[in-house]
Write an enzyme that holds these catalytic residues in place. Structure first.
Site, PDB file in Angstrom:
ATOM      1  N   GLY A  37      37.536  28.519  44.783  1.00  0.00           N
ATOM      2  CA  GLY A  37      37.003  27.337  45.467  1.00  0.00           C
ATOM      3  C   GLY A  37      37.468  27.271  46.907  1.00  0.00           C
ATOM      4  O   GLY A  37      37.830  28.286  47.498  1.00  0.00           O
ATOM      5  N   LEU A  39      35.560  26.756  49.388  1.00  0.00           N
ATOM      6  CA  LEU A  39      34.627  27.774  49.895  1.00  0.00           C
ATOM      7  C   LEU A  39      34.433  27.657  51.408  1.00  0.00           C
ATOM      8  O   LEU A  39      34.304  26.569  51.952  1.00  0.00           O
ATOM      9  CB  LEU A  39      33.267  27.640  49.196  1.00  0.00           C
ATOM     10  CG  LEU A  39      33.269  27.751  47.666  1.00  0.00           C
ATOM     11  CD1 LEU A  39      31.844  27.695  47.130  1.00  0.00           C
ATOM     12  CD2 LEU A  39      33.966  29.015  47.186  1.00  0.00           C
ATOM     13  N   HIS A  40      34.409  28.811  52.057  1.00  0.00           N
ATOM     14  CA  HIS A  40      34.145  28.888  53.498  1.00  0.00           C
ATOM     15  C   HIS A  40      33.053  29.934  53.720  1.00  0.00           C
ATOM     16  O   HIS A  40      32.485  30.477  52.747  1.00  0.00           O
ATOM     17  CB  HIS A  40      35.428  29.212  54.263  1.00  0.00           C
ATOM     18  CG  HIS A  40      36.167  30.405  53.731  1.00  0.00           C
ATOM     19  ND1 HIS A  40      35.641  31.675  53.738  1.00  0.00           N
ATOM     20  CD2 HIS A  40      37.386  30.508  53.148  1.00  0.00           C
ATOM     21  CE1 HIS A  40      36.496  32.506  53.214  1.00  0.00           C
ATOM     22  NE2 HIS A  40      37.571  31.835  52.831  1.00  0.00           N
ATOM     23  N   GLY A  42      33.103  32.931  54.451  1.00  0.00           N
ATOM     24  CA  GLY A  42      33.336  34.222  53.789  1.00  0.00           C
ATOM     25  C   GLY A  42      32.782  34.202  52.365  1.00  0.00           C
ATOM     26  O   GLY A  42      32.158  35.169  51.908  1.00  0.00           O
ATOM     27  N   HIS A  43      32.994  33.085  51.671  1.00  0.00           N
ATOM     28  CA  HIS A  43      32.435  32.962  50.312  1.00  0.00           C
ATOM     29  C   HIS A  43      30.910  32.882  50.357  1.00  0.00           C
ATOM     30  O   HIS A  43      30.224  33.412  49.473  1.00  0.00           O
ATOM     31  CB  HIS A  43      32.973  31.710  49.618  1.00  0.00           C
ATOM     32  CG  HIS A  43      34.454  31.697  49.406  1.00  0.00           C
ATOM     33  ND1 HIS A  43      35.304  30.863  50.085  1.00  0.00           N
ATOM     34  CD2 HIS A  43      35.235  32.440  48.582  1.00  0.00           C
ATOM     35  CE1 HIS A  43      36.531  31.062  49.683  1.00  0.00           C
ATOM     36  NE2 HIS A  43      36.531  32.032  48.773  1.00  0.00           N
ATOM     37  N   GLN A  67      48.330  33.707  39.038  1.00  0.00           N
ATOM     38  CA  GLN A  67      48.499  34.600  40.193  1.00  0.00           C
ATOM     39  C   GLN A  67      49.372  33.978  41.280  1.00  0.00           C
ATOM     40  O   GLN A  67      49.550  34.569  42.342  1.00  0.00           O
ATOM     41  CB  GLN A  67      47.153  35.049  40.751  1.00  0.00           C
ATOM     42  CG  GLN A  67      46.302  33.977  41.404  1.00  0.00           C
ATOM     43  CD  GLN A  67      44.894  34.472  41.708  1.00  0.00           C
ATOM     44  OE1 GLN A  67      44.067  34.614  40.821  1.00  0.00           O
ATOM     45  NE2 GLN A  67      44.620  34.765  42.968  1.00  0.00           N
ATOM     46  N   LYS A 155      38.437  41.141  52.616  1.00  0.00           N
ATOM     47  CA  LYS A 155      39.606  40.459  53.197  1.00  0.00           C
ATOM     48  C   LYS A 155      40.839  40.703  52.323  1.00  0.00           C
ATOM     49  O   LYS A 155      41.926  40.972  52.809  1.00  0.00           O
ATOM     50  CB  LYS A 155      39.264  38.973  53.331  1.00  0.00           C
ATOM     51  CG  LYS A 155      40.397  38.015  53.322  1.00  0.00           C
ATOM     52  CD  LYS A 155      41.063  37.944  54.664  1.00  0.00           C
ATOM     53  CE  LYS A 155      42.137  36.886  54.741  1.00  0.00           C
ATOM     54  NZ  LYS A 155      42.749  36.454  53.521  1.00  0.00           N
ATOM     55  N   GLN A 159      43.443  43.713  46.544  1.00  0.00           N
ATOM     56  CA  GLN A 159      42.844  43.102  45.339  1.00  0.00           C
ATOM     57  C   GLN A 159      41.545  43.818  44.966  1.00  0.00           C
ATOM     58  O   GLN A 159      41.287  44.109  43.799  1.00  0.00           O
ATOM     59  CB  GLN A 159      42.570  41.619  45.607  1.00  0.00           C
ATOM     60  CG  GLN A 159      41.704  40.950  44.550  1.00  0.00           C
ATOM     61  CD  GLN A 159      41.550  39.459  44.768  1.00  0.00           C
ATOM     62  OE1 GLN A 159      42.450  38.699  44.449  1.00  0.00           O
ATOM     63  NE2 GLN A 159      40.409  39.018  45.290  1.00  0.00           N
ATOM     64  N   ARG A 193      43.364  29.537  53.203  1.00  0.00           N
ATOM     65  CA  ARG A 193      44.703  29.113  53.630  1.00  0.00           C
ATOM     66  C   ARG A 193      44.784  28.850  55.137  1.00  0.00           C
ATOM     67  O   ARG A 193      45.806  28.347  55.608  1.00  0.00           O
ATOM     68  CB  ARG A 193      45.741  30.156  53.226  1.00  0.00           C
ATOM     69  CG  ARG A 193      45.970  30.193  51.713  1.00  0.00           C
ATOM     70  CD  ARG A 193      47.121  31.104  51.337  1.00  0.00           C
ATOM     71  NE  ARG A 193      47.539  30.906  49.964  1.00  0.00           N
ATOM     72  CZ  ARG A 193      47.191  31.689  48.937  1.00  0.00           C
ATOM     73  NH1 ARG A 193      46.405  32.721  49.139  1.00  0.00           N
ATOM     74  NH2 ARG A 193      47.636  31.432  47.723  1.00  0.00           N
TER      75      ARG A 193
HETATM   76  O1  PAF Z   1      40.221  36.241  45.614  1.00  0.00           O
HETATM   77  C1  PAF Z   1      40.324  35.216  44.912  1.00  0.00           C
HETATM   78  O2  PAF Z   1      39.860  34.138  45.285  1.00  0.00           O
HETATM   79  C2  PAF Z   1      41.051  35.291  43.579  1.00  0.00           C
HETATM   80  O3  PAF Z   1      42.133  36.152  43.642  1.00  0.00           O
HETATM   81  C3  PAF Z   1      40.120  35.653  42.419  1.00  0.00           C
HETATM   82  C4  PAF Z   1      39.543  37.047  42.569  1.00  0.00           C
HETATM   83  C5  PAF Z   1      38.999  34.644  42.309  1.00  0.00           C
HETATM   84  C6  PAF Z   1      40.914  35.628  41.093  1.00  0.00           C
HETATM   85  O4  PAF Z   1      41.455  34.381  40.859  1.00  0.00           O
END
Ligand code: PAF
Length: 286
Positions: A37, A39-40, A42-43, A67, A155, A159, A193
């Site tokens: 969530g 969201l910006h 990039g999303h 995480q 970004k 991951q 962030r």
């Molecule tokens: O990149 C993220 O926003 C998170 O690490 C993800 C992939 C949704 C997993 O919680």
């Protein structure tokens, strides 16, 4: 909430599966965009890219507690669900999966994915349990939504590599697609962030991208990799950051590299300014 919003949030795995099943019956392809969530743009780029890959787009919004380390920002992580749903609707998302913690981690949950390969080093040095939490929740989301394709931002480059390897290693029938980083006009990579940055820290933050750009240009021009990295580290520290790492790695395995002959290179940085930790990365052009 916008009066014209058509997207329907669902909160349970059963509802998600029911919807996905009906799309599958109609032979429609499904793309998943996992997010936490806040969201910006990039999303939005991820959601728009998803539409090019499939007839149906599922967005998941779940601030995944596993995480975050106990010392991290789980409780203050920005939560903006109504605005997120409006953005998802505008981007053409068909379904938002918004589970609560109990739905994702029911009483007695006891399973975690254990990682090596691209999960070793870099972020793991500073956030030792982070990728186990990411991999566990992403594996669950991929199994729950059973998408044809899942999209993640470059970004979070480490991951992306961890998830790509995870999907391959445990035979998840999904294509993992990386989407290029969206940046502010001054080069700062968009991140949920960034809202934590005070005025002065925000002004200093673009140094990360500037330092990486200079180093990638230096290496692409034939310069020594270690010299380029040292210059970039100095620039980041001089701008007031505390550096966690700034490294040159093989773009896929994330193994350390000393020269361009060792394969495609990605430069990755993590650094703290004030109370905010930022990460970024850039490819060395071929
Ligand atoms: O990149 C993220 O926003 C998170 O690490 C993800 C992939 C949704 C997993 O919680």
């Amino acid at each position: 909430m916008s009066a014209r919003r058509t997207i329907r949030p669902v909160h349970t795995v059963a509802e998600l599966r029911e919807q996905v099943k009906s799309w599958r019956a109609a032979e429609e392809r499904i793309a998943l965009v996992p997010t936490m969530g806040a969201l910006h743009s990039g999303h939005v780029a991820l959601m728009e890219a998803a539409r090019a890959h499939a007839e149906r787009v599922v967005l998941s919004i779940f601030v995944n507690p596993t995480q975050f380390a106990p010392t991290e920002d789980l409780s203050r992580y920005p939560r903006t669900l109504e605005a997120d749903l409006d953005k998802a609707d505008a981007a053409g998302v068909h379904l938002a999966f918004v589970p609560d913690v109990g739905e994702m981690y029911p009483e007695g949950f006891a399973t975690t994915i254990s990682l090596a390969g691209p999960a070793l080093g870099l972020e793991t040095e500073f956030r030792p349990t982070h990728f186990a939490g990411v991999a566990t929740v992403v594996a669950k989301l991929l199994i729950q939504a059973a998408p044809d394709v899942a999209l993640f931002g470059e970004k979070d480059y480490q991951q992306l590599q961890v998830i790509t390897r995870l999907a391959r290693d445990i035979d998840l029938p999904v294509r993992i697609v990386g989407v290029p980083t969206v940046r502010e006009p001054d080069g700062l990579a968009l991140s949920s962030r960034n809202v934590y940055l005070g005025k002065e820290d925000r002004a200093a933050a673009p140094v990360l991208h500037r330092a990486l750009s200079a180093a990638t240009a230096q290496i692409a021009g034939g310069g020594n990799v270690l010299d380029a990295i040292d210059d970039a580290r100095r620039a980041v520290i001089a701008a007031g950051f505390q550096l966690d790492y700034l490294e040159a790695r093989h773009a896929a395995s994330l193994a350390p590299v000393l020269s361009r002959a060792e394969g495609p290179i990605r430069l990755l940085v993590a650094a703290r300014i004030g109370a905010t930790r930022l990460i970024d990365n850039l490819a060395v052009p071929d």
